[in-house]
Design a protein around this motif. Structure first.
Motif, mmCIF file in Angstrom:
data_model
loop_
_atom_site.group_PDB
_atom_site.id
_atom_site.type_symbol
_atom_site.label_atom_id
_atom_site.label_comp_id
_atom_site.label_asym_id
_atom_site.label_seq_id
_atom_site.Cartn_x
_atom_site.Cartn_y
_atom_site.Cartn_z
ATOM 1 N N ILE A 103 0.850 -1.187 0.000
ATOM 2 C CA ILE A 103 0.000 0.000 0.000
ATOM 3 C C ILE A 103 0.887 1.237 0.000
ATOM 4 O O ILE A 103 1.795 1.365 0.826
ATOM 5 N N ILE A 104 0.608 2.172 -0.916
ATOM 6 C CA ILE A 104 1.415 3.387 -1.009
ATOM 7 C C ILE A 104 0.521 4.599 -1.222
ATOM 8 O O ILE A 104 -0.384 4.583 -2.053
ATOM 9 N N GLY A 105 0.762 5.650 -0.424
ATOM 10 C CA GLY A 105 0.001 6.876 -0.574
ATOM 11 C C GLY A 105 -0.262 7.570 0.746
ATOM 12 O O GLY A 105 0.098 7.078 1.814
ATOM 13 N N ALA A 106 -0.879 8.754 0.686
ATOM 14 C CA ALA A 106 -1.255 9.566 1.841
ATOM 15 C C ALA A 106 -0.021 10.126 2.556
ATOM 16 O O ALA A 106 1.116 9.902 2.147
ATOM 17 N N GLU A 110 -0.871 9.468 8.185
ATOM 18 C CA GLU A 110 -2.138 8.917 7.702
ATOM 19 C C GLU A 110 -1.986 7.457 7.275
ATOM 20 O O GLU A 110 -2.851 6.630 7.589
ATOM 21 N N ILE A 111 -0.922 7.129 6.556
ATOM 22 C CA ILE A 111 -0.774 5.760 6.080
ATOM 23 C C ILE A 111 -0.566 4.802 7.248
ATOM 24 O O ILE A 111 -1.043 3.657 7.221
ATOM 25 N N HIS A 188 -6.156 8.308 2.440
ATOM 26 C CA HIS A 188 -6.349 9.463 3.334
ATOM 27 C C HIS A 188 -7.692 9.367 4.048
ATOM 28 O O HIS A 188 -7.787 9.561 5.272
ATOM 29 N N GLN A 189 -8.737 9.046 3.318
ATOM 30 C CA GLN A 189 -10.080 8.943 3.897
ATOM 31 C C GLN A 189 -10.174 7.831 4.930
ATOM 32 O O GLN A 189 -10.923 7.939 5.902
ATOM 33 N N SER A 190 -9.408 6.767 4.723
ATOM 34 C CA SER A 190 -9.481 5.602 5.601
ATOM 35 C C SER A 190 -8.628 5.743 6.858
ATOM 36 O O SER A 190 -8.616 4.839 7.701
ATOM 37 N N SER A 191 -7.920 6.862 7.012
ATOM 38 C CA SER A 191 -7.026 7.018 8.162
ATOM 39 C C SER A 191 -7.779 7.288 9.462
ATOM 40 O O SER A 191 -7.199 7.175 10.545
ATOM 41 N N GLU A 192 -9.057 7.645 9.375
ATOM 42 C CA GLU A 192 -9.852 7.906 10.567
ATOM 43 C C GLU A 192 -10.859 6.799 10.860
ATOM 44 O O GLU A 192 -11.165 6.504 12.007
#
Length: 247
Positions: A103-106, A110-111, A188-192
């Motif tokens: 998985i790569i991003g944010a 956040e990641i 990013h959305q899934s970090s919370e």
């Protein structure tokens, strides 16, 4: 501009294609799968060399999905890599079968949170590596992903960066990786929380409205970029239709 439209029209059933490749013991080609909404369509429209190397493109907006369905005389579903769409199926299968996933991003913080949330909600998931989306040496990151032994990659770097990077990874993977999925702001959305959109928002296709209140920049996109998209998409569809007629 025919390439995006041609790929939207001809892309296979995403669930069947994923199932077929997941079960393969040997893979000779790496696939890049991306999703376009009106904003990302504008970002990719001039990225012809990149788009040519993308294997499948799906419509990540109910408005464009309906438009494409009407124009192509076939159902073009709204599909995206989020938990209201294909990502739920993907993560459930990852949890069940434990295939190696990168998985790569944010942002860095956040990641970390996103990976922790995935591991809590999908305890069987096999994340062999992850990193944030802020880096300057693409080749170094590509080598790191290949060394991880990942068979699937989720890439959320924003458009067109995520598509460019995914194509580079595809070229170097030479079949070692089965599929690379771009995911926009999903990480990013899934970090919370694991489910970003409330159920009724997904049910009634109100994601755009929800994001206006959650992300201020979305309203700017709707007011500025969406009118440009509809102007250009009708132009592109006209050219596409004329091209198809000549064939």
């Amino acid at each position: 501009m025919h390439v995006i439209l041609q790929k939207v029209k001809n892309s296979p059933d995403i669930f069947e294609q994923f199932s077929k490749l997941r079960c393969q013991t040997e893979c000779h080609n790496t696939e890049v799968i991306t999703f376009v909404n009106p904003f990302s369509y504008l970002q990719l429209r001039e990225e012809l060399q990149t788009v040519e190397q993308v294997d499948a493109i799906y419509s990540d907006a109910i408005s464009s999905a309906k438009l494409f369905s009407r124009f192509f005389n076939k159902e073009v579903p709204r599909l995206s890599f989020d938990l209201g769409s294909f990502a739920r199926h993907f993560l459930e299968e990852a949890n069940k079968h434990g295939f190696p996933l990168y998985i790569i991003g944010a942002k860095p913080e956040e990641i970390e949170k996103t990976v922790h949330i995935f591991q809590e909600n999908y305890p069987g998931i096999n994340i062999v590596g992850y990193r944030d989306g802020y880096f300057s040496n693409d080749n170094e990151v590509v080598d790191s992903i290949l060394r991880s032994g990942a068979e699937f990659v989720i890439c959320g770097l924003g458009s067109p960066r995520q598509d460019q990077f995914s194509v580079l990874l595809k070229e170097k993977a030479k079949g070692q990786i089965k599929q690379i999925y771009t995911c926009g702001g999903f990480l990013h959305q899934s970090s919370e929380k694991v489910q970003y959109y409330p159920t009724f928002i997904n049910k009634y296709n109100l994601r755009w409205l929800y994001r206006i209140f959650d992300n201020g920049y979305v309203l700017k996109r709707l007011l500025k970029d969406y009118p440009i998209f509809f102007f250009l998409i009708f132009k592109d569809l006209k050219v596409f239709k004329e091209h198809e007629f000549r064939r």
